[in-house]
Scaffold this active site. Structure first.
Site, PDB file in Angstrom:
ATOM      1  N   ASP A 160       2.832   5.636   5.934  1.00 45.83           N
ATOM      2  CA  ASP A 160       1.707   6.159   6.721  1.00 45.83           C
ATOM      3  C   ASP A 160       1.563   5.373   8.025  1.00 45.83           C
ATOM      4  O   ASP A 160       1.314   5.949   9.092  1.00 45.83           O
ATOM      5  CB  ASP A 160       0.401   6.060   5.939  1.00 45.83           C
ATOM      6  CG  ASP A 160       0.396   6.877   4.662  1.00 45.83           C
ATOM      7  OD1 ASP A 160       1.145   7.877   4.575  1.00 45.83           O
ATOM      8  OD2 ASP A 160      -0.360   6.519   3.738  1.00 45.83           O
ATOM      9  N   ASP A 191      -0.341   4.419  -2.567  1.00 49.00           N
ATOM     10  CA  ASP A 191      -1.057   3.760  -1.481  1.00 49.00           C
ATOM     11  C   ASP A 191      -1.549   2.405  -1.980  1.00 49.00           C
ATOM     12  O   ASP A 191      -1.850   2.244  -3.162  1.00 49.00           O
ATOM     13  CB  ASP A 191      -2.254   4.605  -1.037  1.00 49.00           C
ATOM     14  CG  ASP A 191      -1.847   5.872  -0.314  1.00 49.00           C
ATOM     15  OD1 ASP A 191      -0.841   5.842   0.425  1.00 49.00           O
ATOM     16  OD2 ASP A 191      -2.529   6.896  -0.475  1.00 49.00           O
TER      17      ASP A 191
END
Length: 165
Positions: A141, A123
């Site tokens: 995402d 991330d």
């Protein structure tokens, strides 16, 4: 009889999302040390290199590694199966569903690749206001969220037609 929709749209989205997701993650991993932070818009947005061994918001991050991996790989496989089934069900109801399914599937594959390669998802997008941070996320995402939003919008715009008796 209406001709079934072509799988080109969802497959193109799937491929585009996976390529963009993996390219951006590779760039972050190459340019940043773990936990390094680069303010892009002070007070709102940073780039940072983090990994998430859990699900959304770090759920299940503390579970034993092998079971966590089996669980997440299984969930991703199930999600891809659901996307294939959904495409078959919705392909004639409007192109918005093809776009949505491709985005969701691409996001699932992008994060699955990370789990298989690294045992965690990379991330790097960090949004915040003051000291309140949204959990860091990535392109995969984002694609999943946009795909779900499109699917909901399509469901509102194109409700299922009642079958003729």
């Amino acid at each position: 009889m209406k001709k079934p929709g072509s799988p080109i749209i969802p497959l193109a989205w799937l491929l585009a999302v996976v390529v963009l997701d993996q390219a951006t993650k590779a760039w972050v991993m190459d340019r940043f040390a773990m936990f390094e932070l680069l303010p892009v818009i002070p007070g709102l947005f940073n780039l940072t290199y983090l990994t998430n061994t859990g699900a959304a918001f770090g759920m299940l991050a503390g579970a034993q590694t092998i079971w966590r991996q089996v669980f997440f790989v299984g969930v991703a496989a199930l999600a891809l199966g659901v996307m294939a089934f959904s495409y078959r069900q919705f392909r004639n109801q409007g192109k918005i569903f093809a776009h949505a399914i491709g985005l969701i599937a691409g996001g699932a594959v992008g994060n699955l690749i990370d789990r298989l390669r690294f045992g965690a998802v990379v991330d790097f997008l960090d949004f915040y206001v003051g000291s309140h941070h949204w959990p860091a996320f990535n392109v995969a995402d984002s694609a999943i969220c946009v795909g779900v939003g499109l699917f909901i919008l399509g469901s509102l715009l194109y409700p299922p037609q009642e079958s003729e008796k």
